[in-house]
Scaffold this active site. Structure first.
Site, mmCIF file in Angstrom:
data_model
loop_
_atom_site.group_PDB
_atom_site.id
_atom_site.type_symbol
_atom_site.label_atom_id
_atom_site.label_comp_id
_atom_site.label_asym_id
_atom_site.label_seq_id
_atom_site.Cartn_x
_atom_site.Cartn_y
_atom_site.Cartn_z
ATOM 1 N N HIS A 65 1.114 -1.036 0.163
ATOM 2 C CA HIS A 65 -0.317 0.162 -0.139
ATOM 3 C C HIS A 65 0.862 1.230 0.136
ATOM 4 O O HIS A 65 1.807 1.886 1.246
ATOM 5 C CB HIS A 65 -0.855 -0.078 1.766
ATOM 6 C CG HIS A 65 -1.993 -0.805 1.220
ATOM 7 N ND1 HIS A 65 -3.295 -1.284 0.607
ATOM 8 C CD2 HIS A 65 -1.678 -2.538 1.884
ATOM 9 C CE1 HIS A 65 -3.215 -2.906 1.614
ATOM 10 N NE2 HIS A 65 -2.935 -2.854 1.496
ATOM 11 N N PHE A 66 0.934 2.257 -1.108
ATOM 12 C CA PHE A 66 1.637 3.018 -1.397
ATOM 13 C C PHE A 66 0.930 4.568 -0.889
ATOM 14 O O PHE A 66 1.486 5.361 -1.360
ATOM 15 C CB PHE A 66 2.917 2.903 -2.767
ATOM 16 C CG PHE A 66 3.986 1.962 -2.780
ATOM 17 C CD1 PHE A 66 3.922 1.642 -1.582
ATOM 18 C CD2 PHE A 66 4.539 1.639 -3.218
ATOM 19 C CE1 PHE A 66 5.324 0.270 -1.153
ATOM 20 C CE2 PHE A 66 6.027 0.905 -3.484
ATOM 21 C CZ PHE A 66 5.880 0.388 -2.380
ATOM 22 N N ARG A 67 0.124 4.031 -1.424
ATOM 23 C CA ARG A 67 -0.783 5.410 -0.213
ATOM 24 C C ARG A 67 -1.139 6.448 -1.467
ATOM 25 O O ARG A 67 -1.736 7.785 -1.472
ATOM 26 C CB ARG A 67 -0.316 5.797 1.032
ATOM 27 C CG ARG A 67 -0.581 5.238 2.093
ATOM 28 C CD ARG A 67 -1.427 4.221 2.249
ATOM 29 N NE ARG A 67 -1.008 3.596 3.879
ATOM 30 C CZ ARG A 67 -1.508 3.163 4.298
ATOM 31 N NH1 ARG A 67 -3.123 2.384 3.163
ATOM 32 N NH2 ARG A 67 -1.745 2.336 5.237
ATOM 33 N N ASN A 97 -6.716 0.173 -2.059
ATOM 34 C CA ASN A 97 -7.590 1.208 -1.085
ATOM 35 C C ASN A 97 -7.038 2.497 -0.738
ATOM 36 O O ASN A 97 -6.449 3.195 0.472
ATOM 37 C CB ASN A 97 -7.887 0.136 0.165
ATOM 38 C CG ASN A 97 -6.887 -0.544 0.030
ATOM 39 O OD1 ASN A 97 -5.825 -0.655 -0.155
ATOM 40 N ND2 ASN A 97 -6.561 -0.081 2.061
ATOM 41 N N HIS A 181 -8.064 -10.073 1.222
ATOM 42 C CA HIS A 181 -8.087 -10.268 2.101
ATOM 43 C C HIS A 181 -8.962 -10.984 3.420
ATOM 44 O O HIS A 181 -10.395 -10.261 3.301
ATOM 45 C CB HIS A 181 -8.396 -9.021 3.141
ATOM 46 C CG HIS A 181 -8.561 -8.435 4.228
ATOM 47 N ND1 HIS A 181 -7.140 -7.698 4.790
ATOM 48 C CD2 HIS A 181 -8.646 -9.224 5.572
ATOM 49 C CE1 HIS A 181 -6.988 -7.452 5.942
ATOM 50 N NE2 HIS A 181 -7.769 -8.405 6.540
ATOM 51 N N HIS A 239 -1.956 -12.797 2.965
ATOM 52 C CA HIS A 239 -1.361 -12.541 4.303
ATOM 53 C C HIS A 239 -2.070 -13.863 5.617
ATOM 54 O O HIS A 239 -3.266 -13.261 6.395
ATOM 55 C CB HIS A 239 -1.609 -10.892 4.882
ATOM 56 C CG HIS A 239 -2.882 -10.989 4.818
ATOM 57 N ND1 HIS A 239 -4.027 -11.053 4.861
ATOM 58 C CD2 HIS A 239 -3.103 -9.524 4.054
ATOM 59 C CE1 HIS A 239 -4.968 -10.217 4.342
ATOM 60 N NE2 HIS A 239 -4.617 -9.119 4.260
ATOM 61 N N ASN A 286 -3.689 -6.311 10.607
ATOM 62 C CA ASN A 286 -4.826 -6.735 9.978
ATOM 63 C C ASN A 286 -4.392 -7.194 9.334
ATOM 64 O O ASN A 286 -4.093 -6.998 7.695
ATOM 65 C CB ASN A 286 -6.292 -5.994 9.279
ATOM 66 C CG ASN A 286 -6.881 -5.078 10.640
ATOM 67 O OD1 ASN A 286 -6.638 -5.548 12.094
ATOM 68 N ND2 ASN A 286 -7.606 -4.009 10.312
ATOM 69 N N ASP A 313 2.841 -6.583 2.927
ATOM 70 C CA ASP A 313 1.669 -5.625 3.001
ATOM 71 C C ASP A 313 2.028 -4.776 3.571
ATOM 72 O O ASP A 313 1.562 -4.294 4.692
ATOM 73 C CB ASP A 313 0.866 -6.348 4.937
ATOM 74 C CG ASP A 313 -0.293 -6.241 4.023
ATOM 75 O OD1 ASP A 313 -0.937 -5.258 3.324
ATOM 76 O OD2 ASP A 313 -1.073 -6.636 4.978
ATOM 77 N N GLY A 332 -1.592 -1.695 10.386
ATOM 78 C CA GLY A 332 -0.492 -2.065 9.114
ATOM 79 C C GLY A 332 0.758 -0.520 9.500
ATOM 80 O O GLY A 332 0.891 0.383 10.542
#
Length: 448
Positions: A65-67, A97, A181, A239, A286, A313, A332
């Site tokens: 997740h590099f946002r 996301n 997930h 995961h 999570n 993750d 996270g």
């Protein structure tokens, strides 16, 4: 046009289940030759003597997740891809996301456009499924993206896919790898309310694996697998965090023939619930980090090939966000810079071989997602390479952390090994704690 030629000398090459001594010749972005001894044909050849250090294929991280876009106060593609190459991860697959969510073809192409200008590592993205975007899913070219991501629990925005009819329709309608997930939302909500009733909002962090429980994980992952078997879908479960879930997966056939596969992340192989007392919300993920017994069972399934891939993750949040009380601190943490050396540390501890690390972090993601010409050291493949000095200790501290968020769950840890060089498409992109800002990353392509 004159080709740029690089010759890597005196390498211990970790590839396809073997360690061999030899040289690697790179022309432009491609591995031209791998041999016992290669001589430079001209004075223009750049010679890099790695002095007997180990050379791995660049790792392919199938879950980050590099946002970007929308959450760039935490991270962005430029900062995190630099951290990734410093950690020997030369290719990443990023999750949907973000804000806006990657649930339309337009949003997907926007992210590809950003990465084409800013990424130091090779890149692809997952397309996100929702309860109401099947039409958009069907527009996606399976050859152009890594796959489809579904949140069957713990989603952001409207990405929780909790309509059974929609879920079955998605599973039946796409040939893409469906990555999931798996945590049962109803079980988590019930557990959380019970703990809020007892503690209020400031629940002890040690309760996290009880709230996000073994049952929550198993209920969800077993349902997803049942649906995949019913529909014939190609399912990849992200995961795994419990020993119980490992019983759902098989090692009876080769990875290339599997329809149902699994991943385990660095944090579930490294930490256990005994670490909450010291690390607090900084190891709040999570699914949750669970017991030492779960961790042992995950290792067993990884080594006997029921679990196929090691990933990170990677999911950074700011220090201020992570310092919140239990119900406020997001789950996270950042991991791409330290994942490879963490696994080499496990080699030093006798937990895993170097060859197995290459298999689970380099070869298998390439097989699983059908990534074109990456994940191996062989002629004709892109020259994504990582040089590791396995006996050169260093400690993780604020000064050498490259994540935009500025912290790591490994802060204070001394690793016995360090990455000395990272090549991305033949370009030296990282050398002894220095990023060489060549922006060599390319869009991943897929053999589908």
């Amino acid at each position: 046009m004159i080709k740029k030629t690089t010759l890597i000398k005196n390498a211990r090459i970790v590839n396809e289940g073997k360690i061999t001594e030899g040289d690697i010749l790179i022309e432009d972005d491609i591995i031209k030759e791998v041999s016992d001894s290669i001589s430079a044909k001209s004075a223009d050849v750049i010679i890099i003597d790695v002095e007997g250090n180990y050379v791995f294929p660049g790792a392919i991280d199938d879950q980050v997740h590099f946002r970007e876009p929308g959450l760039t106060h935490k991270a962005n593609i430029e900062t995190e891809s630099k951290a990734a190459i410093a950690g020997g991860i030369t290719s990443f697959i990023e999750m949907p996301n973000t804000n806006p969510q990657t649930t339309t073809v337009e949003a997907l192409e926007h992210k590809f456009n950003i990465a084409s200008k800013t990424s130091s590592a090779n890149y692809s993205f997952m397309f996100g499924g929702t309860n109401d975007n099947l039409d958009e899913i069907l527009k996606v070219d399976p050859k152009s993206v890594a796959g489809l991501k579904l949140f069957l629990g713990s989603s952001t925005g409207n990405m929780l896919v909790d309509n059974p009819k929609v879920l079955e329709k998605i599973f039946s309608s796409t040939n893409m790898v469906i990555s999931v997930h798996c945590e049962d939302e109803a079980t988590i909500k019930k557990n959380l309310q019970e703990h809020i009733d007892q503690y209020g909002e400031d629940i002890p962090i040690s309760k996290h694996p009880i709230i996000r429980s073994e049952d929550a994980c198993y209920i969800s992952s077993s349902k997803a697998i049942e649906l995949a078997k019913k529909t014939g879908a190609r399912l990849h479960v992200f995961h795994l965090s419990t020993g119980k879930e490992t019983s759902l997966f098989s090692n009876k056939i080769p990875l290339k023939d599997k329809k149902i596969t699994a991943e385990v992340c660095i944090h579930h192989l490294w930490f256990s619930d005994e670490d909450y007392e010291k690390k607090g919300t900084f190891i709040k993920w999570n699914p949750a980090v669970k017991t030492a017994k779960d961790r042992d069972q995950l290792w067993k399934a990884l080594l006997d090939d029921r679990i196929d891939v090691i990933a990170t993750d990677h999911a950074p949040h700011t220090l201020e966000e992570k310092r919140g009380i239990y119900t406020k601190a997001p789950s996270g943490g950042p991991l791409v810079q330290h994942a490879f050396v963490a696994m080499i540390e496990m080699f030093h501890r006798g937990k895993i071989s170097l060859e197995k690390i290459a298999e689970k972090m380099c070869h298998n993601p390439s097989i699983l997602f059908e990534v074109e010409k990456r994940g191996y050291i062989k002629p004709g493949y892109f020259a994504d390479l990582v040089v590791i000095d396995i006996n050169n200790p260093w400690s993780v501290n604020k000064e050498n952390i490259l994540y935009k968020c500025g912290w790591s769950p490994f802060e204070g840890t001394t690793f016995k090994s360090r990455i000395t060089h990272t090549f991305v498409n033949g370009a030296l992109a990282y050398n002894n704690f220095k990023i060489i800002d060549v922006k060599a990353g390319k869009r991943l392509t897929f053999n589908r």
